[in-house]
Design a protein around this motif. Structure first.
Motif, PDB file in Angstrom:
ATOM      1  N   GLU A 167      42.079 -34.505   0.861  1.00  0.00           N
ATOM      2  CA  GLU A 167      42.062 -33.522   1.810  1.00  0.00           C
ATOM      3  C   GLU A 167      41.000 -32.605   1.262  1.00  0.00           C
ATOM      4  N   LEU A 168      40.941 -31.667   0.208  1.00  0.00           N
ATOM      5  CA  LEU A 168      40.390 -30.421   0.509  1.00  0.00           C
ATOM      6  C   LEU A 168      39.249 -30.260   0.285  1.00  0.00           C
ATOM      7  N   LEU A 169      38.028 -31.666  -0.299  1.00  0.00           N
ATOM      8  CA  LEU A 169      37.468 -32.126  -0.355  1.00  0.00           C
ATOM      9  C   LEU A 169      36.468 -32.534   1.253  1.00  0.00           C
ATOM     10  N   ALA A 170      37.844 -33.373   1.721  1.00  0.00           N
ATOM     11  CA  ALA A 170      37.126 -34.216   3.104  1.00  0.00           C
ATOM     12  C   ALA A 170      36.755 -32.143   4.351  1.00  0.00           C
ATOM     13  N   TYR A 171      38.191 -31.530   3.522  1.00  0.00           N
ATOM     14  CA  TYR A 171      37.564 -30.186   4.591  1.00  0.00           C
ATOM     15  C   TYR A 171      36.516 -30.014   4.337  1.00  0.00           C
ATOM     16  N   LEU A 172      36.077 -29.678   3.209  1.00  0.00           N
ATOM     17  CA  LEU A 172      34.804 -29.188   2.277  1.00  0.00           C
ATOM     18  C   LEU A 172      33.603 -29.467   3.308  1.00  0.00           C
ATOM     19  N   ILE A 173      33.786 -30.545   3.451  1.00  0.00           N
ATOM     20  CA  ILE A 173      32.530 -31.246   4.111  1.00  0.00           C
ATOM     21  C   ILE A 173      32.497 -31.487   5.297  1.00  0.00           C
ATOM     22  N   TYR A 174      33.357 -30.714   5.302  1.00  0.00           N
ATOM     23  CA  TYR A 174      33.491 -31.235   7.339  1.00  0.00           C
ATOM     24  C   TYR A 174      32.777 -29.804   7.819  1.00  0.00           C
ATOM     25  N   LYS A 175      32.980 -28.994   6.387  1.00  0.00           N
ATOM     26  CA  LYS A 175      31.913 -27.687   6.816  1.00  0.00           C
ATOM     27  C   LYS A 175      30.699 -27.049   6.984  1.00  0.00           C
ATOM     28  N   ARG A 176      30.423 -28.591   5.764  1.00  0.00           N
ATOM     29  CA  ARG A 176      28.643 -29.001   6.508  1.00  0.00           C
ATOM     30  C   ARG A 176      27.707 -27.668   4.437  1.00  0.00           C
ATOM     31  N   GLY A 177      28.356 -27.559   3.836  1.00  0.00           N
ATOM     32  CA  GLY A 177      28.003 -26.238   2.826  1.00  0.00           C
ATOM     33  C   GLY A 177      28.308 -24.454   3.304  1.00  0.00           C
ATOM     34  N   SER A 178      28.739 -24.463   4.316  1.00  0.00           N
ATOM     35  CA  SER A 178      29.807 -23.280   4.068  1.00  0.00           C
ATOM     36  C   SER A 178      30.971 -23.318   3.179  1.00  0.00           C
ATOM     37  N   SER A 179      30.524 -21.520   2.773  1.00  0.00           N
ATOM     38  CA  SER A 179      31.906 -20.863   2.336  1.00  0.00           C
ATOM     39  C   SER A 179      33.462 -20.479   2.958  1.00  0.00           C
ATOM     40  N   VAL A 180      34.128 -21.348   2.227  1.00  0.00           N
ATOM     41  CA  VAL A 180      35.884 -21.456   2.455  1.00  0.00           C
ATOM     42  C   VAL A 180      36.418 -20.883   1.717  1.00  0.00           C
ATOM     43  N   GLN A 181      37.006 -19.575   2.103  1.00  0.00           N
ATOM     44  CA  GLN A 181      38.225 -19.401   1.419  1.00  0.00           C
ATOM     45  C   GLN A 181      39.277 -19.439   1.210  1.00  0.00           C
ATOM     46  N   THR A 182      40.255 -18.833   0.496  1.00  0.00           N
ATOM     47  CA  THR A 182      41.240 -19.588  -0.618  1.00  0.00           C
ATOM     48  C   THR A 182      42.522 -19.361   0.552  1.00  0.00           C
ATOM     49  N   LYS A 183      42.544 -19.074   1.362  1.00  0.00           N
ATOM     50  CA  LYS A 183      43.600 -18.856   2.713  1.00  0.00           C
ATOM     51  C   LYS A 183      43.308 -19.927   3.716  1.00  0.00           C
TER      52      LYS A 183
END
Length: 342
Positions: free
Chosen positions: A230-246
């Motif tokens: 799920e963590l990877l799925a969300y990052l893939i949805y973000k298409r390379g944008s950085s996501v912070q811990t919060k």
């Protein structure tokens, strides 16, 4: 000349889209460095003000020197924050501008330090550090880098020869030449690495229509922890944008997730992902930098990315479901349906 330009492009040229991931790294590095520059400039301004108040005799040029550093550090930080969500096509140019601003500022600061503040040792040291820190930390095109390097050298040559003699001058020229050669070598290695990732892209595939599935060489990648996909799925949805811990904690554990309570769980997920990918020798896919997490979209094949780029096969394969096992993906499903209707 045409043959020389053609040879340079074949050996060192990389498309702006392929460099989008490197541009994001540049942006994060600027965000990390700029507060230190601000502390350096503003802190020295305070010290100079105190010395001027009690002792006097502080030159105005010193205030100008540190004031410039303070102002530029603020501009770099604000600008890098603002360009976070630019398109990948414009990413490399827009996100690398702060690096060139910092490089030119550092080069001119070296000249300013050398002649105006009359600190030749600091001037030469600043010049050398600017060169090699740029090589170590940032991704950039060699030609603009060499232009900045040799422009600064031309201004430093008379002063270096006067203060340090012929040996000192030759050493400074050697720094510029070595820096230029290293920039070409670094760009060559970067290009080879990107070509390797393009080969990896044929084996690493993500299916988002229906349930989320991550495949490598047509086999599902398995993780030790249930929330790792799920963590990877969300990052893939973000298409390379950085996501912070919060943000990740909110997505994975709910809006009221406490970082002190769930932080360890998130770190375990990150370790699990890294170990699972390393076991398969998958490189430059999952990236962690300065409390930021992202994936490199250029390292994988994804039906969602193909859909957004207008690929007819991907559009026809969408049947109204997007990462069905995750509740946060429901809004994206509606967006994709509107794209199909439109």
């Amino acid at each position: 000349m045409k043959n020389l330009i053609s040879a340079y492009r074949n050996r060192y040229s990389i498309s702006k889209l392929d460099l989008a991931d490197s541009a994001e790294t540049n942006r994060l590095h600027i965000l990390f460095i700029s507060p230190f520059l601000f502390a350096f400039g503003f802190g020295d301004l305070i010290v100079l003000s105190i010395l001027q108040l009690y002792r006097g005799g502080i030159k105005t040029v010193s205030f100008i020197y540190f004031g410039i550093f303070t102002l530029i550090s603020i501009c770099l930080f604000i600008y890098s924050k603002c360009v976070k969500k630019v398109s990948r096509e414009k990413s490399y140019i827009l996100k690398t501008i702060p690096f060139y601003m910092l490089l030119w500022t550092s080069i001119w600061a070296s000249v300013y330090n050398f002649y105006i503040l009359q600190q030749p040792y600091n001037g030469v040291l600043s010049y050398c550090l600017s060169c090699f820190l740029a090589l170590i930390v940032f991704s950039f095109s060699p030609i603009p880098f060499m232009l900045a390097l040799f422009t600064g050298l031309c201004f430093l040559i008379p002063g270096v020869f006067k203060n340090f003699g012929l040996t000192g001058l030759l050493d400074t020229i050697l720094v510029a030449v070595l820096g230029s050669c290293c920039s070409l070598y670094k760009r060559r290695i970067e290009k080879k690495y990107i070509m390797m990732l393009k080969k990896q892209k044929k084996s690493l595939e993500v299916k988002t229509f229906g349930n989320f599935t991550l495949l490598y060489e047509n086999k599902v990648i398995k993780f030790s922890r249930t929330k790792s996909p799920e963590l990877l799925a969300y990052l893939i949805y973000k298409r390379g944008s950085s996501v912070q811990t919060k943000e990740l904690l909110t997505v994975l554990y709910g809006e009221h997730a406490d970082s002190s309570k769930y932080g360890a769980s998130l770190r375990n997920l990150i370790v699990d992902i890294k170990q699972s990918l390393a076991a398969l020798e998958i490189q430059n896919f999952f990236i962690t930098e300065y409390n930021n997490f992202r994936i490199n979209p250029e390292s994988l094949k994804c039906d969602y990315y193909d859909f957004l780029s207008g690929d007819e096969t991907a559009i026809k394969s969408f049947a109204g479901e997007f990462m069905s096992q995750y509740s946060w993906a429901e809004d994206i499903t509606g967006f994709l349906e509107m794209k199909v209707i439109g």
